[in-house]
Design a protein around this motif. Structure first.
Motif, PDB file in Angstrom:
ATOM      1  N   TYR A 111      54.856  24.588  60.398  1.00  0.00           N
ATOM      2  CA  TYR A 111      53.423  24.799  60.222  1.00  0.00           C
ATOM      3  C   TYR A 111      53.133  26.302  60.254  1.00  0.00           C
ATOM      4  O   TYR A 111      53.746  27.051  61.019  1.00  0.00           O
ATOM      5  CB  TYR A 111      52.632  24.105  61.335  1.00  0.00           C
ATOM      6  CG  TYR A 111      52.934  22.636  61.472  1.00  0.00           C
ATOM      7  CD1 TYR A 111      53.839  22.179  62.424  1.00  0.00           C
ATOM      8  CD2 TYR A 111      52.336  21.705  60.625  1.00  0.00           C
ATOM      9  CE1 TYR A 111      54.128  20.833  62.558  1.00  0.00           C
ATOM     10  CE2 TYR A 111      52.623  20.357  60.745  1.00  0.00           C
ATOM     11  CZ  TYR A 111      53.519  19.934  61.709  1.00  0.00           C
ATOM     12  OH  TYR A 111      53.808  18.600  61.819  1.00  0.00           O
ATOM     13  N   TRP A 112      52.146  26.687  59.443  1.00  0.00           N
ATOM     14  CA  TRP A 112      51.810  28.100  59.299  1.00  0.00           C
ATOM     15  C   TRP A 112      50.307  28.313  59.406  1.00  0.00           C
ATOM     16  O   TRP A 112      49.516  27.489  58.932  1.00  0.00           O
ATOM     17  CB  TRP A 112      52.291  28.620  57.941  1.00  0.00           C
ATOM     18  CG  TRP A 112      53.772  28.646  57.811  1.00  0.00           C
ATOM     19  CD1 TRP A 112      54.588  27.611  57.451  1.00  0.00           C
ATOM     20  CD2 TRP A 112      54.628  29.759  58.088  1.00  0.00           C
ATOM     21  NE1 TRP A 112      55.899  28.018  57.482  1.00  0.00           N
ATOM     22  CE2 TRP A 112      55.952  29.332  57.854  1.00  0.00           C
ATOM     23  CE3 TRP A 112      54.408  31.079  58.484  1.00  0.00           C
ATOM     24  CZ2 TRP A 112      57.049  30.178  58.030  1.00  0.00           C
ATOM     25  CZ3 TRP A 112      55.492  31.912  58.651  1.00  0.00           C
ATOM     26  CH2 TRP A 112      56.792  31.469  58.427  1.00  0.00           C
ATOM     27  N   GLY A 113      49.934  29.451  60.008  1.00  0.00           N
ATOM     28  CA  GLY A 113      48.547  29.864  60.014  1.00  0.00           C
ATOM     29  C   GLY A 113      48.196  30.602  58.733  1.00  0.00           C
ATOM     30  O   GLY A 113      49.053  30.791  57.859  1.00  0.00           O
ATOM     31  N   GLN A 114      46.968  31.069  58.630  1.00  0.00           N
ATOM     32  CA  GLN A 114      46.484  31.651  57.383  1.00  0.00           C
ATOM     33  C   GLN A 114      46.805  33.125  57.239  1.00  0.00           C
ATOM     34  O   GLN A 114      46.661  33.667  56.161  1.00  0.00           O
ATOM     35  CB  GLN A 114      44.961  31.457  57.263  1.00  0.00           C
ATOM     36  CG  GLN A 114      44.127  32.527  57.940  1.00  0.00           C
ATOM     37  CD  GLN A 114      44.166  32.475  59.439  1.00  0.00           C
ATOM     38  OE1 GLN A 114      44.801  31.628  60.063  1.00  0.00           O
ATOM     39  NE2 GLN A 114      43.457  33.419  60.084  1.00  0.00           N
ATOM     40  N   GLY A 115      47.233  33.795  58.281  1.00  0.00           N
ATOM     41  CA  GLY A 115      47.577  35.201  58.204  1.00  0.00           C
ATOM     42  C   GLY A 115      46.439  36.123  58.590  1.00  0.00           C
ATOM     43  O   GLY A 115      45.261  35.803  58.371  1.00  0.00           O
ATOM     44  N   THR A 116      46.797  37.268  59.161  1.00  0.00           N
ATOM     45  CA  THR A 116      45.819  38.295  59.511  1.00  0.00           C
ATOM     46  C   THR A 116      46.404  39.652  59.111  1.00  0.00           C
ATOM     47  O   THR A 116      47.574  39.930  59.359  1.00  0.00           O
ATOM     48  CB  THR A 116      45.467  38.240  61.010  1.00  0.00           C
ATOM     49  OG1 THR A 116      44.447  39.204  61.299  1.00  0.00           O
ATOM     50  CG2 THR A 116      46.672  38.499  61.911  1.00  0.00           C
ATOM     51  N   GLN A 117      45.593  40.468  58.462  1.00  0.00           N
ATOM     52  CA  GLN A 117      46.065  41.736  57.908  1.00  0.00           C
ATOM     53  C   GLN A 117      46.138  42.811  58.990  1.00  0.00           C
ATOM     54  O   GLN A 117      45.179  43.021  59.734  1.00  0.00           O
ATOM     55  CB  GLN A 117      45.121  42.210  56.799  1.00  0.00           C
ATOM     56  CG  GLN A 117      45.475  43.562  56.207  1.00  0.00           C
ATOM     57  CD  GLN A 117      46.726  43.531  55.355  1.00  0.00           C
ATOM     58  OE1 GLN A 117      46.899  42.664  54.501  1.00  0.00           O
ATOM     59  NE2 GLN A 117      47.617  44.491  55.580  1.00  0.00           N
ATOM     60  N   VAL A 118      47.274  43.478  59.024  1.00  0.00           N
ATOM     61  CA  VAL A 118      47.456  44.649  59.891  1.00  0.00           C
ATOM     62  C   VAL A 118      47.772  45.836  58.984  1.00  0.00           C
ATOM     63  O   VAL A 118      48.722  45.777  58.200  1.00  0.00           O
ATOM     64  CB  VAL A 118      48.593  44.428  60.900  1.00  0.00           C
ATOM     65  CG1 VAL A 118      48.894  45.726  61.655  1.00  0.00           C
ATOM     66  CG2 VAL A 118      48.234  43.307  61.872  1.00  0.00           C
ATOM     67  N   THR A 119      46.982  46.880  59.093  1.00  0.00           N
ATOM     68  CA  THR A 119      47.192  48.086  58.299  1.00  0.00           C
ATOM     69  C   THR A 119      47.299  49.270  59.245  1.00  0.00           C
ATOM     70  O   THR A 119      46.401  49.501  60.053  1.00  0.00           O
ATOM     71  CB  THR A 119      46.054  48.309  57.308  1.00  0.00           C
ATOM     72  OG1 THR A 119      45.911  47.151  56.465  1.00  0.00           O
ATOM     73  CG2 THR A 119      46.318  49.528  56.446  1.00  0.00           C
ATOM     74  N   VAL A 120      48.404  50.000  59.121  1.00  0.00           N
ATOM     75  CA  VAL A 120      48.653  51.152  59.978  1.00  0.00           C
ATOM     76  C   VAL A 120      48.677  52.393  59.101  1.00  0.00           C
ATOM     77  O   VAL A 120      49.537  52.517  58.217  1.00  0.00           O
ATOM     78  CB  VAL A 120      49.972  51.016  60.746  1.00  0.00           C
ATOM     79  CG1 VAL A 120      50.144  52.188  61.716  1.00  0.00           C
ATOM     80  CG2 VAL A 120      50.027  49.687  61.495  1.00  0.00           C
ATOM     81  N   SER A 121      47.760  53.288  59.339  1.00  0.00           N
ATOM     82  CA  SER A 121      47.688  54.517  58.559  1.00  0.00           C
ATOM     83  C   SER A 121      48.471  55.624  59.243  1.00  0.00           C
ATOM     84  O   SER A 121      48.581  55.665  60.463  1.00  0.00           O
ATOM     85  CB  SER A 121      46.238  54.940  58.367  1.00  0.00           C
ATOM     86  OG  SER A 121      45.651  55.248  59.619  1.00  0.00           O
TER      87      SER A 121
END
Length: 122
Positions: A111-121
């Motif tokens: 089972y998988w969740g929908q994902g959450t974006q991580v952006t590192v500048s």
């Protein structure tokens, strides 16, 4: 089992973030929970996992910086990410595996969740 990931965002290199994943069923407590990440055009990459008993396994790329934990009473799993780097940028997914040991292969997660974006500048 339904999974809801949250906690992503835009941060600078060196910052920290804490991802959370809520599971919909109490049976979650007996399963392995994992975090993966993925960038466009690339395969989903293992990040960390934790067994129901708290045994953890981390990818070499995050060892010493990321910590996975879980709260079975709350049906939650967390990923504490410290000393973030630009190469940590990705969509992060939580997942559940019915295996009883740590597993790194995405194919072994059910089972998988929908994902959450991580952006590192930088």
């Amino acid at each position: 089992v339904q999974l809801q990931a949250s906690g992503g965002g835009l941060v600078q290199a060196g910052d920290s973030l804490r991802l959370s994943c809520a599971a919909s069923e109490r049976t979650f407590g007996s399963y392995v929970m994992g975090w993966f990440r993925q960038n466009p055009g690339k395969e989903r990459e293992f990040v960390a996992c934790i067994t129901s008993g708290g045994i953890t396994n981390n990818a070499d790329s995050v060892e010493g910086r990321f910590t996975i934990s879980r709260d079975n009473a709350k049906n939650m799993v967390y990923l504490q990410m410290n000393s973030l780097k630009p190469e940590d940028t990705a969509v992060y997914y939580c997942a559940v595996s019915k295996f009883q040991r740590t597993v790194r292969s995405a194919k072994l997660y059910d089972y998988w969740g929908q994902g959450t974006q991580v952006t590192v500048s930088s």
